[in-house]
Design a protein around this motif. Structure first.
Motif, PDB file in Angstrom:
ATOM      1  N   ASP A 202       4.587   7.387   8.100  1.00  0.00           N
ATOM      2  CA  ASP A 202       4.041   6.611   6.984  1.00  0.00           C
ATOM      3  C   ASP A 202       2.582   6.964   6.723  1.00  0.00           C
ATOM      4  OD1 ASP A 202       6.461   5.365   6.741  1.00  0.00           O
ATOM      5  OD2 ASP A 202       5.890   3.616   7.942  1.00  0.00           O
TER       6      ASP A 202
ATOM      7  N   GLU B 132       1.158   8.450   3.287  1.00  0.00           N
ATOM      8  CA  GLU B 132       0.080   7.752   2.583  1.00  0.00           C
ATOM      9  C   GLU B 132      -1.076   8.704   2.284  1.00  0.00           C
ATOM     10  OE1 GLU B 132      -1.425   4.574   0.634  1.00  0.00           O
ATOM     11  OE2 GLU B 132       0.515   4.695   1.643  1.00  0.00           O
TER      12      GLU B 132
ATOM     13  N   LYS C 268      -0.130  10.847  -0.604  1.00  0.00           N
ATOM     14  CA  LYS C 268      -0.221  10.131  -1.882  1.00  0.00           C
ATOM     15  C   LYS C 268      -1.664  10.069  -2.366  1.00  0.00           C
ATOM     16  CE  LYS C 268       3.827   7.147  -1.275  1.00  0.00           C
ATOM     17  NZ  LYS C 268       4.287   5.747  -1.094  1.00  0.00           N
ATOM     18  N   GLU C 269      -2.594   9.891  -1.433  1.00  0.00           N
ATOM     19  CA  GLU C 269      -4.011   9.855  -1.816  1.00  0.00           C
ATOM     20  C   GLU C 269      -4.447  11.192  -2.417  1.00  0.00           C
ATOM     21  OE1 GLU C 269      -6.225   8.698   1.563  1.00  0.00           O
ATOM     22  OE2 GLU C 269      -5.404   6.664   1.657  1.00  0.00           O
TER      23      GLU C 269
ATOM     24  N   LYS D 196      -0.403  -9.019   0.631  1.00  0.00           N
ATOM     25  CA  LYS D 196       0.421  -8.146   1.468  1.00  0.00           C
ATOM     26  C   LYS D 196       1.753  -7.823   0.800  1.00  0.00           C
ATOM     27  CE  LYS D 196       2.346  -7.798   6.125  1.00  0.00           C
ATOM     28  NZ  LYS D 196       2.508  -8.489   7.435  1.00  0.00           N
TER      29      LYS D 196
ATOM     30  N   HIS E 286       0.349  -6.221  -3.496  1.00  0.00           N
ATOM     31  CA  HIS E 286      -0.625  -5.179  -3.825  1.00  0.00           C
ATOM     32  C   HIS E 286      -0.110  -3.770  -3.540  1.00  0.00           C
ATOM     33  CE1 HIS E 286      -4.316  -8.096  -3.769  1.00  0.00           C
ATOM     34  NE2 HIS E 286      -3.503  -8.289  -4.779  1.00  0.00           N
ATOM     35  N   GLU E 287       0.589  -3.584  -2.421  1.00  0.00           N
ATOM     36  CA  GLU E 287       1.055  -2.238  -2.097  1.00  0.00           C
ATOM     37  C   GLU E 287       2.114  -1.747  -3.097  1.00  0.00           C
ATOM     38  OE1 GLU E 287       1.578   1.436  -0.572  1.00  0.00           O
ATOM     39  OE2 GLU E 287      -0.051   0.004  -0.251  1.00  0.00           O
TER      40      GLU E 287
ATOM     41  N   ARG F  48       0.365  -1.007  -6.391  1.00  0.00           N
ATOM     42  CA  ARG F  48      -0.479   0.182  -6.400  1.00  0.00           C
ATOM     43  C   ARG F  48       0.320   1.443  -6.695  1.00  0.00           C
ATOM     44  NH1 ARG F  48      -2.394   3.812  -2.762  1.00  0.00           N
ATOM     45  NH2 ARG F  48      -1.106   2.912  -1.107  1.00  0.00           N
ATOM     46  N   GLN F  49       1.607   1.421  -6.387  1.00  0.00           N
ATOM     47  CA  GLN F  49       2.450   2.589  -6.598  1.00  0.00           C
ATOM     48  C   GLN F  49       2.941   2.708  -8.033  1.00  0.00           C
ATOM     49  OE1 GLN F  49       5.592   2.517  -3.701  1.00  0.00           O
ATOM     50  NE2 GLN F  49       4.213   2.260  -1.971  1.00  0.00           N
TER      51      GLN F  49
END
Length: 274
Positions: free
Chosen positions: A67, A71, A74-75, A193, A196-197, A200-201
């Motif tokens: 993960d 991540e 993705k950044e 929690k 937001h995640e 954000r995608q």
């Protein structure tokens, strides 16, 4: 191993450049043929940074921290890429998918795509018959067709980007209004929690390109009914039963009554003011 002569150093540079090409190193100046890119000290620092990052990535994958690796990828994807960089990125993805090494500079574009086509045919020969369906596009497009498709795609992208922006704004203000309720007080961390995640995608730009036309199959044109018919869509939400009846919200045009006309010199009654 250490190099004892100039010829050993030259051989080491050539082998290192070849290794970097196989690894798909994004720093083109390091993987130049002949190893000349490793002569300057700044390029050597870039080489060390790249190799260290590859080792770190391998350690994270070995430790099961997939993960974290995803991540970080993705950044990096968030950076705006030029059309040439985006094409190069897609090309690297194709090579990675088919386990192909980066082609040397003397290989032509036709040879590269011929190799990719042969790999695709091998993969398709292993899937069941009719697995992919028939292609929607059955004609060969010329340059004029591609230009028109690019224009249509840019117009649709602008239109649907605006729609996505509106829907995402609705989503944000809806979740914000939930946080104002009494039941949500003190639960800001839980909401953040859970929301937001995934939020954000969700980007503003649709991830649809002209090249997707080539991969579109005939099942794309099938319209499945969600409520009736032989091919109705099954969903868990349809098994939810609303208890205690559904309140009548009104809104039927046939049940509305026109307001009585009031002369301009008279004041409207209190119950007719808006």
């Amino acid at each position: 191993h250490t190099t004892n002569s100039a010829s050993d150093a030259g051989t080491f540079k050539i082998e290192t450049s070849g290794l970097l090409r196989e690894l798909g190193c994004p720093h083109a100046q390091l993987s130049r043929s002949g190893g000349g890119g490793l002569d300057s000290e700044p390029n050597r620092w870039i080489l060390l940074t790249y190799l260290v990052s590859e080792v770190q990535c391998a350690h994270m994958l070995a430790a099961g921290n997939v993960d974290e690796v995803v991540e970080r990828a993705k950044e990096l994807k968030k950076k705006n890429l030029s059309p040439a960089e985006a094409t190069q990125d897609d090309f690297k993805s194709i090579l990675s998918t088919f386990n192909l090494t980066h082609p040397p500079p003397n290989v032509t574009t036709a040879q590269i795509f011929s190799k990719i086509e042969s790999k695709v045919k091998v993969v398709l020969s292993k899937v069941p018959e009719g697995h992919l369906g028939k292609p929607v596009l059955t004609i060969r497009l010329n340059a004029d067709h591609w230009k028109k498709l690019e224009y249509i795609n840019s117009e649709l992208e602008a239109e649907y980007s605006l729609r996505r922006q509106m829907l995402l704004k609705r989503l944000d203000v809806t979740v914000q209004s939930f946080q104002w309720s009494e039941r949500a007080k003190g639960k800001d961390n839980d909401v953040a929690k859970a929301f937001h995640e995934p939020r954000r995608q969700l980007g503003l730009t649709p991830n649809v390109h002209v090249a997707d036309i080539l991969g579109a199959r005939d099942d794309l044109t099938c319209i499945r009914k969600t409520t009736s018919g032989m091919n109705r869509v099954e969903a868990a939400i349809k098994r939810v039963l609303i208890q205690h009846g559904i309140p009548d919200r009104g809104g039927r045009p046939g049940e509305t009554r026109p307001e009585p006309e009031v002369p301009s010199w008279m004041q409207k009654p209190q119950d007719q003011r808006r």
